[in-house]
Design a protein around this motif. Structure first.
Motif, short mmCIF file in Angstrom:
data_model
loop_
_atom_site.label_atom_id
_atom_site.label_comp_id
_atom_site.label_asym_id
_atom_site.label_seq_id
_atom_site.Cartn_x
_atom_site.Cartn_y
_atom_site.Cartn_z
N ASP A 62 0.87 -1.19 0.00
CA ASP A 62 0.00 0.00 0.00
C ASP A 62 0.90 1.23 0.00
OD1 ASP A 62 -2.00 1.93 0.36
OD2 ASP A 62 -3.17 0.59 1.66
N ASP A 95 -3.44 -3.07 -1.93
CA ASP A 95 -4.35 -2.00 -2.33
C ASP A 95 -4.62 -2.13 -3.83
OD1 ASP A 95 -5.91 0.24 -2.08
OD2 ASP A 95 -4.24 1.60 -2.54
N THR A 102 -8.94 -2.10 -0.01
CA THR A 102 -9.12 -0.82 -0.69
C THR A 102 -10.07 0.07 0.09
OG1 THR A 102 -9.83 0.23 -2.76
CG2 THR A 102 -10.97 -1.77 -2.09
N LYS A 129 -11.35 -0.73 3.62
CA LYS A 129 -10.69 0.07 4.68
C LYS A 129 -11.73 0.79 5.52
CE LYS A 129 -6.50 0.83 1.92
NZ LYS A 129 -5.62 1.83 1.28
#
Length: 535
Positions: free
Chosen positions: A13, A59, A87, A109
């Motif tokens: 990420d 991600d 994500t 997330k």
């Protein structure tokens, strides 16, 4: 918890804040984790080349990857890891697309918590373990399949080689059988001529002869008979080993058999100055046997008794009835040297003889007693020996009465004793002559019985029941019944072509079933009425 038990997790990420949130949540969990971080797909792939990860969070908005490329690339680089899409977006179409591209789970997330993270990791680790187990099972199954296919190919090749060897062995056996038959024929022809000419000379057909010349000519006839018996022994050994030495059993009378061979035995005894006595009751019960086999056995034992008896001694042939055992016993007693106890078993073995030296006139192949014992067993009897050194020996053998139930019981006992306590199939077939006529019925029935006996092998049994019915007990499974039916049809056609008085009657064949003689003996006995007797 040791480092080797820790779970290796890779976070990919470019948002450091999101990474720290994940790391803090992981640190609060009781499970120990080793966490690595990469800001780009390239860094992540670099880390996977040096370390092995069980879980990878990636991600979907990495700077060096477009859309879902990261999932595809990570699955190719780490096929055993659980790749989870992580994500900030929480859109259902994106979730579906990520899962279709190979992500094992989708973690937003926005919904991230310690509980959701723990659930996500544990469930996907469990799923990964199940997939690995499935892959291991698949590999094991594939290896087992390859091994089975290899073994099948090997067995197929071995079966082909075995079939080829069996064919070669059959050819060798056929050649050996033809050779022995030809040799025996070549032996018999001159022996027959020698015996006929010596008999003509001894009977003074071609001129007068004195007593000494007559005695010597009778000795020649006696030795010719010995050679003929040796030829018979060799032929019987060959047929027995091939399973072709069958018994043509039928109703007989012991007195008739003994009276037929008595003149030959008396001549042999007189040449050696031996007295031959007989003792039997003319009213003895009828027996069920192959008379030729009983005759051969009697001659073998009587000739042995005469050979090994001193001059001026007596050989006694005695026939007694043993009704409690449903049998008669034929005994041959001599006054010879006797047989030591430690040698009484070995003399029945093939090519075995007593250790004491004998005169050349008593030397043979060592086959007589062995063949005699086999002939007795073919007639469903047994042989016994009683001997005392210095006094003589008594050889005896039994023959069953004509009781059908007793005969079948003995047949089953002999068959299962030879096979051991295992499965032994016996297939039963009923044969009848539905078109029998009263005129000449007995003669026709006897002819059919003789014809059927010629179709049997050594371990088969034929029981006749009046007026025109037979039960055949074949030592084979149900497939063997088809082979018997084919033999019956083929031999019927052959017999009808050569039969001077018309064709054999059309016989009706009815398969009854196949039974295990070991565990289903009673069902076989039940096929015969208790009151039935062989006729």
């Amino acid at each position: 918890m040791s480092d080797k038990d820790a779970i290796n997790i890779l976070l990919i990420d470019d948002d450091i804040d999101d990474v720290r949130v994940l790391q803090r949540l992981l640190l609060r969990m009781p499970q120990q984790y080793n966490v690595d971080h990469g800001s780009t797909l390239g860094e992540g792939l670099q880390l996977t080349s040096t370390s092995q990860y069980q879980v990878i969070f990636t991600d979907l908005g990495l700077p060096d990857a477009t859309g879902l490329e990261a999932i595809t690339a990570l699955n190719q680089a780490c096929p055993d890891a659980a790749v989870i899409a992580h994500t900030g977006l929480n859109e259902e179409p994106l979730r579906i697309e990520a899962l279709s591209q190979g992500a094992v789970d989708f973690l937003s997330k926005q919904d991230l918590s310690a509980i959701s993270l723990k659930r996500c990791i544990s469930e996907n680790l469990h799923r990964s373990q199940l997939q690995e187990n499935i892959r291991c099972l698949y590999r094991a199954m594939r290896e087992k399949k390859e091994m089975v296919e290899a073994q099948a190919a090997k067995l197929t090749e071995q079966a082909r080689e075995l079939e080829e060897k069996n064919q070669n062995l059959k050819k060798l056996c056929d050649s050996a059988q033809k050779f022995i038959n030809n040799v025996s024929h070549e032996f018999r022809t001159p022996l027959c001529v020698v015996k006929q000419y010596s008999s003509l000379i001894a009977d003074a057909v071609v001129g007068p002869v004195n007593d000494e010349q007559t005695r010597m000519l009778r000795v020649i006839e006696d030795r010719v008979d010995d050679l003929n018996n040796m030829v018979d022994d060799m032929l019987d050994i060959n047929r027995h080993e091939a399973g072709l030495l069958a018994a043509a059993r039928k109703q007989c009378h012991a007195t008739e058999i003994i009276e037929r061979v008595l003149p030959v035995l008396q001549q042999r005894a007189s040449l050696r100055d031996i007295r031959l006595d007989t003792e039997f009751d003319p009213s003895l019960p009828a027996i069920f046997c192959d008379p030729e086999k009983v005759t051969r056995t009697l001659i073998n034992l009587a000739v042995n008794a005469i050979k090994f008896s001193p001059p001026n001694s007596t050989v006694r042939i005695q026939v007694t009835s043993e009704p409690t055992k449903n049998q008669i016993r034929i005994s041959i007693q001599d006054q010879g040297e006797g047989i030591p106890a430690d040698q009484q078993k070995q003399i029945f073995k093939r090519f075995r003889r007593l250790n004491e030296p004998r005169e050349s006139s008593t030397i043979g192949f060592g086959l007589g007693l062995n063949i005699a014992e086999e002939l007795v067993e073919l007639n469903l009897g047994s042989m016994a020996l009683q001997s005392t050194v210095g006094e003589g020996s008594t050889f005896s053998f039994t023959v069953p009465f004509q009781d059908a139930a007793e005969i079948l019981k003995r047949h089953i006992q002999h068959s299962t004793a030879a096979s051991g306590p295992t499965y032994f199939p016996i297939s039963v077939v009923r044969i009848s002559n539905p078109n029998a006529t009263f005129d000449g019925e007995q003669h026709e029935s006897e002819e059919i019985q003789a014809f059927l006996n010629n179709l049997l092998f050594s371990r088969d049994l034929l029981l006749p029941f009046p007026p025109n019915e037979w039960l055949v007990f074949l030592a084979t499974n149900s497939q063997g019944v088809e082979g018997f039916a084919k033999r019956l049809n083929k031999q019927t056609e052959t017999a009808n072509r050569n039969r001077p008085i018309g064709k054999l009657p059309a016989l009706q064949l009815e398969p009854i079933g196949t039974f295990d003689a070991v565990s289903q003996a009673k069902r076989l006995y039940d096929l015969i009425p208790v009151e039935a007797h062989v006729q």
